[in-house]
Design an enzyme around this catalytic site. Structure first.
Site, mmCIF file in Angstrom:
data_model
loop_
_atom_site.group_PDB
_atom_site.id
_atom_site.type_symbol
_atom_site.label_atom_id
_atom_site.label_comp_id
_atom_site.label_asym_id
_atom_site.label_seq_id
_atom_site.Cartn_x
_atom_site.Cartn_y
_atom_site.Cartn_z
ATOM 1 N N GLU A 115 -5.322 -5.331 10.383
ATOM 2 C CA GLU A 115 -4.371 -3.985 10.782
ATOM 3 C C GLU A 115 -4.693 -3.438 11.967
ATOM 4 O OE1 GLU A 115 -2.290 -2.848 6.627
ATOM 5 O OE2 GLU A 115 -3.952 -1.641 7.040
ATOM 6 N N SER A 139 3.535 -2.425 10.211
ATOM 7 C CA SER A 139 4.835 -2.360 10.413
ATOM 8 C C SER A 139 5.429 -3.696 10.066
ATOM 9 C CB SER A 139 5.290 -1.717 11.797
ATOM 10 O OG SER A 139 4.531 -0.474 12.172
ATOM 11 N N GLY A 145 4.928 1.525 4.717
ATOM 12 C CA GLY A 145 6.084 2.274 4.648
ATOM 13 C C GLY A 145 7.210 1.222 3.921
ATOM 14 N N GLY A 187 2.448 2.117 11.011
ATOM 15 C CA GLY A 187 3.375 3.266 11.118
ATOM 16 C C GLY A 187 4.163 3.623 12.051
ATOM 17 N N ASN A 221 1.019 -1.108 -0.052
ATOM 18 C CA ASN A 221 -0.007 0.029 0.060
ATOM 19 C C ASN A 221 0.873 1.272 -0.060
ATOM 20 O OD1 ASN A 221 -1.640 2.266 0.428
ATOM 21 N ND2 ASN A 221 -2.555 1.260 2.700
ATOM 22 N N HIS A 230 -9.609 0.761 4.781
ATOM 23 C CA HIS A 230 -8.523 0.947 5.613
ATOM 24 C C HIS A 230 -8.588 1.735 6.713
ATOM 25 C CE1 HIS A 230 -4.369 2.137 6.336
ATOM 26 N NE2 HIS A 230 -3.984 1.251 5.837
ATOM 27 N N GLU A 276 -7.172 4.126 8.008
ATOM 28 C CA GLU A 276 -7.049 5.716 7.701
ATOM 29 C C GLU A 276 -8.337 6.113 6.999
ATOM 30 O OE1 GLU A 276 -3.177 5.269 5.664
ATOM 31 O OE2 GLU A 276 -2.393 4.798 7.607
ATOM 32 N N LYS A 290 0.261 4.304 -0.383
ATOM 33 C CA LYS A 290 -0.362 5.574 0.196
ATOM 34 C C LYS A 290 -0.335 6.731 -0.586
ATOM 35 C CE LYS A 290 -0.371 3.129 4.689
ATOM 36 N NZ LYS A 290 -0.240 3.265 6.322
HETATM 37 P P1 13P Z 1 2.916 0.267 7.685
HETATM 38 O O1 13P Z 1 3.397 -0.919 7.168
HETATM 39 O O2 13P Z 1 3.679 1.576 7.300
HETATM 40 O O3 13P Z 1 2.945 0.261 9.241
HETATM 41 O O4 13P Z 1 1.316 0.511 7.115
HETATM 42 C C1 13P Z 1 0.661 -0.448 7.058
HETATM 43 C C2 13P Z 1 -0.623 -0.104 6.352
HETATM 44 O O5 13P Z 1 -1.368 0.555 6.611
HETATM 45 C C3 13P Z 1 -0.898 -0.860 4.939
HETATM 46 O O6 13P Z 1 -2.075 -0.746 4.680
#
Ligand code: 13P
Length: 253
Positions: free
Chosen positions: A167, A212, A234, A173, A9, A95, A97, A11
């Site tokens: 998640e 993460s 990330g 993150g 992802n 998601h 977010e 983002k």
């Molecule tokens: P990270 O791997 O940066 O923690 O993000 C996870 C994520 O939100 C994937 O959709």
């Protein structure tokens, strides 16, 4: 044995040029082995460029979100059919977010899940509790509620063409990866909830862990019986790291 699925992802980062470059670097870094499915999910406006860069490879294109409606006066939205037309086969739905920052509730997430399937996209349905909910001991309750909102609306048969990502919000993150045991516990709960309605679908569906994920922790996570891959944020922006996660996947089966 379920084939692992690793999704990146990306983002909201980069430019068309940097996205195409990342796609190229990712292809180069991956080995030729095809024993897992690899999906990259760039921002909408980079989809075509990235689709072109991965054309002819085994890497699959996905999107990060879609509109619950099919067509019409929905300013600023992007439909499942549009994503399919850009070459997508997967789309992330719900998601955390989107839930936390854009007010997506369980009902809307369920409608997006069904819209994805109507457009022949495989939804990657995200579930997960916040840190506060975990501290209060509500992880199982929250994930069960989020799952059932979609199960009740779409029906168990729809999960024959879907992927789920657990998640935990506190792991996204933050560098605080869930331990393999913490993730496995929730994955087992998700699978058993599905199995209560259809054992075959529950056994076949791929349950991804996200939060993460790095090359250093991927193998231990993917080794757990109910973790069938990862949704990587990330680390998917670094081709070598993402490829190492994919290789960890291959090594764990
Ligand atoms: P990270 O791997 O940066 O923690 O993000 C996870 C994520 O939100 C994937 O959709």
């Amino acid at each position: 044995m379920r084939q692992l699925l690793i999704a990146g992802n990306w983002k909201m980062h980069g430019t068309r040029a940097s996205a195409a470059r990342l796609a190229g670097e990712t292809l180069q870094a991956l080995d030729a082995s095809t024993d897992r499915d690899i999906v990259v999910c760039p921002p909408f406006v980079h989809l075509v460029e990235v689709g072109r860069a991965i054309q002819g490879s085994s890497v699959i294109l996905g999107a990060q979100n879609l509109c619950a409606e099919e067509d019409g006066a929905y300013t600023g939205e992007v439909s499942g059919a549009m994503l399919r037309d850009c070459g997508c086969r997967y789309v992330i739905v719900g998601h955390s977010e989107r839930r936390a920052l854009y007010g997506e509730n369980d009902a809307l997430v369920a409608r997006k899940f069904m819209a994805a399937q109507r457009a022949s996209l495989t939804p990657i349905l995200c579930l997960g509790e916040t840190l506060e909910q975990r501290r209060r001991g509500q992880s199982r309750e929250v994930v069960t509620r989020q799952l059932h909102a979609v199960l009740d609306a779409a029906g168990i048969a729809a999960f024959g063409q879907a992927t789920i990502a657990y998640e935990p919000v506190w792991a996204i993150g933050t560098g605080n990866t869930a331990t393999p045991e913490q993730a496995q516990e929730v994955h087992a709960l998700i699978r058993s909830s599905l199995a209560a309605q259809d054992a075959k679908i529950a056994a076949a569906i791929r349950l991804l862990y996200g939060g993460s994920v790095k090359a250093s922790n991927a193998a231990a996570l993917f080794h757990m019986p109910d973790i069938d891959g990862g949704l990587v944020g990330g680390a998917s922006l670094q081709a070598q790291e993402f490829a190492a996660i994919c290789r960890a996947g291959a090594a764990s089966i």
